[in-house]
Design an enzyme around this catalytic site. Structure first.
Site, short mmCIF file in Angstrom:
data_model
loop_
_atom_site.label_atom_id
_atom_site.label_comp_id
_atom_site.label_asym_id
_atom_site.label_seq_id
_atom_site.Cartn_x
_atom_site.Cartn_y
_atom_site.Cartn_z
N GLU A 63 0.85 -1.19 0.00
CA GLU A 63 0.00 0.00 0.00
C GLU A 63 0.89 1.24 0.00
O GLU A 63 1.87 1.30 0.74
CB GLU A 63 -0.90 -0.04 1.25
CG GLU A 63 -2.26 0.56 1.06
CD GLU A 63 -3.14 -0.21 0.09
OE1 GLU A 63 -3.11 0.08 -1.12
OE2 GLU A 63 -3.87 -1.10 0.55
N HIS A 64 0.52 2.21 -0.81
CA HIS A 64 1.29 3.45 -0.97
C HIS A 64 2.73 3.17 -1.45
O HIS A 64 3.64 3.93 -1.15
CB HIS A 64 1.31 4.27 0.32
CG HIS A 64 -0.02 4.91 0.61
ND1 HIS A 64 -0.39 6.13 0.09
CD2 HIS A 64 -1.09 4.47 1.32
CE1 HIS A 64 -1.62 6.43 0.49
NE2 HIS A 64 -2.08 5.44 1.24
N ASP A 121 3.04 2.11 -4.85
CA ASP A 121 3.05 2.18 -6.33
C ASP A 121 3.68 3.47 -6.84
O ASP A 121 4.51 3.45 -7.74
CB ASP A 121 1.65 1.93 -6.94
CG ASP A 121 0.57 2.89 -6.50
OD1 ASP A 121 0.81 3.69 -5.56
OD2 ASP A 121 -0.54 2.86 -7.10
N GLY A 131 -16.03 5.72 -2.58
CA GLY A 131 -15.27 6.19 -1.41
C GLY A 131 -14.95 5.09 -0.42
O GLY A 131 -14.67 5.35 0.75
N SER A 172 -13.54 2.80 -7.23
CA SER A 172 -14.58 3.02 -8.23
C SER A 172 -14.06 4.02 -9.27
O SER A 172 -14.48 3.97 -10.44
CB SER A 172 -15.86 3.54 -7.57
OG SER A 172 -15.59 4.66 -6.78
N ASP A 211 -4.31 1.00 -9.34
CA ASP A 211 -5.76 0.80 -9.47
C ASP A 211 -6.16 0.57 -10.92
O ASP A 211 -6.94 -0.33 -11.24
CB ASP A 211 -6.52 2.01 -8.93
CG ASP A 211 -6.22 2.27 -7.47
OD1 ASP A 211 -5.54 1.43 -6.86
OD2 ASP A 211 -6.65 3.30 -6.95
N TYR A 264 -3.24 12.42 0.52
CA TYR A 264 -2.56 11.49 -0.38
C TYR A 264 -1.42 12.23 -1.11
O TYR A 264 -0.28 11.76 -1.15
CB TYR A 264 -3.57 10.95 -1.40
CG TYR A 264 -3.02 9.90 -2.34
CD1 TYR A 264 -3.16 8.55 -2.06
CD2 TYR A 264 -2.35 10.27 -3.52
CE1 TYR A 264 -2.66 7.59 -2.92
CE2 TYR A 264 -1.84 9.31 -4.38
CZ TYR A 264 -2.01 7.98 -4.07
OH TYR A 264 -1.50 7.03 -4.93
C1 GLA Z 1 -5.06 4.87 -4.09
C2 GLA Z 1 -4.28 5.19 -5.35
C3 GLA Z 1 -3.30 4.06 -5.71
C4 GLA Z 1 -2.46 3.66 -4.51
C5 GLA Z 1 -3.32 3.46 -3.26
C6 GLA Z 1 -2.49 3.25 -2.04
O1 GLA Z 1 -5.93 3.80 -4.30
O2 GLA Z 1 -5.14 5.41 -6.43
O3 GLA Z 1 -2.50 4.44 -6.80
O4 GLA Z 1 -1.44 4.59 -4.28
O5 GLA Z 1 -4.19 4.56 -3.02
O6 GLA Z 1 -1.76 2.09 -2.13
#
Ligand code: GLA
Length: 377
Positions: free
Chosen positions: A23-24, A26, A111, A116, A161, A211
């Site tokens: 997570e976080h 990419d 959300g 989505s 995503d 973010y």
């Molecule tokens: C969101 C972003 C992704 C990724 C995640 C965290 O979904 O769209 O690119 O960074 O957060 O892993």
């Protein structure tokens, strides 16, 4: 009704995604392990034989937007921006796109951290590519959808995503290297355990601004590391002692963010190994560790997510749980024994309601195929 009058030539289904771990990472040139899911957005599309008029109707919002391809401008907010962004990106690449009508029906909770947004962007891009024979390949669709998110929605997201939504494969997760874009499908064989998502129903309002802040903190951190250790290094090359060498210059917060990213990259490989060995206990523990990192080091969790993860720790039928996606709300992902789901959901719902006076919703899901055509006239 618009949907009934629409001369449908093509029906496309575009899935949301889960992320098992990574997570976080990419947008930090790291590794992720996502999958497309069996909850999707359905697009019905047909040409309307105009040069520029695009009519897109959202069944969920009961709203119609009309867009002219020769005058695309960003709106202040709303789902329309995803559509505008995709159309804008497509016309930068090709002049084959003409007027069309489209109706959208979403089965994805907005959300809730199952993206989505990506499903919306990739589904539209995929459908238009087929309808007008635009000649785009999967990577074009992934990249232009990500760009739409950056430029029109304003979230400087990574590639995960959009990649997961387009490239998903039934019963598999995908190990993606977000630097080289190499990827590998790995069977998600966790029987008798299953994937359960608990939705906090906290809409992640902070998601976009916080973010982008996390992203720029990591960029600053990497810049400092590169100054010291060479311009070519990325987080995957950084050891704990290299990071600590830069701590004074980074300051506490940036050091913490970088620490999380370095750790999380390693966990992705440990999780893949555990999955391949069917070592589900270890697999689950890694998810808990990720949650702790996101909660304390990366600071993208929230009390509702923490509560649900903590709640699951007392239940031996849950092997692992963590917040999923960008954070600040949305869902937790739980790896749970299939026989225990009903009782666990009942107890978690009650406890959550008592604690936050808020409804908990849930759904089970399985890794599924990516964006695809379900009907062509
Ligand atoms: C969101 C972003 C992704 C990724 C995640 C965290 O979904 O769209 O690119 O960074 O957060 O892993």
């Amino acid at each position: 009704m618009f949907t009934d009058r629409l001369k449908t030539e093509l029906t496309v289904t575009s899935p949301g995604r889960i992320n098992i771990i990574g997570e976080h990472t990419d947008y930090n040139n790291g590794y992720v392990l996502p999958a497309a899911i069996d909850k999707t957005i359905i697009f019905k599309l047909g040409r309307n034989h105009t040069e520029t008029l695009c009519r897109i109707y959202s069944e969920g919002f009961g709203e119609m937007v009309e867009i002219h391809l020769d005058s695309i401008t960003k709106k202040t907010s709303g789902w329309e921006n995803h559509m505008l962004g995709v159309l804008h990106e497509i016309i930068q690449i090709t002049d084959k796109l003409k007027g069309f009508d489209c109706s959208i029906k979403s089965h994805l909770p907005v959300g809730s951290g199952v993206s989505s947004s990506a499903a919306l962007e990739c589904g539209l891009a995929f459908g238009l590519n087929e309808l007008f024979d635009l000649g785009l390949d999967s990577w074009d669709i992934i990249k232009l959808s990500q760009k739409a998110e950056h430029e029109f929605v304003g979230t400087k997201c990574g590639i995960m995503d959009q990649f997961a939504s387009v490239m998903g494969k039934k019963d598999h997760v995908m190990l993606l290297d977000c630097m080289t874009f190499d990827y590998e499908y790995i069977p998600m064989d966790i029987a008798p355990y299953q994937i359960l998502l608990l939705n906090t129903n906290v809409a992640h309002n902070l998601a976009s601004s916080e973010y982008n802040i996390r992203r720029s903190q990591c960029e600053k951190g990497l810049e400092i590391l590169q100054k010291k250790f060479g311009a070519r290094i990325s987080f995957r090359d950084v050891t704990q002692s290299m990071l600590d060498d830069c701590k004074d210059e980074m300051g506490e917060i940036i050091h913490q963010r970088c620490f999380y990213v370095i750790d999380e990259n390693k966990r992705v490989f440990q999780a893949v190994e555990a999955l391949k060995q069917h070592d589900l206990l270890q697999f689950g523990q890694l998810l808990y560790q990720t949650h702790e990192g996101l909660r304390h080091d990366y600071e993208v969790s929230c009390p509702e997510l923490d509560f649900l993860v903590d709640f699951s720790k007392d239940r031996k039928e849950v092997l692992g749980a963590r917040m999923m996606g960008g954070g600040f709300g949305g869902c937790t992902l739980n790896i749970i024994h299939k026989n225990a789901i009903a009782d666990f959901v009942k107890d978690a719902t009650r406890a959550y309601q008592n604690e936050f006076s808020r409804e908990l919703t849930y759904f089970q899901t399985v890794p599924s195929d990516g964006t695809t055509i379900i009907r062509k006239k």
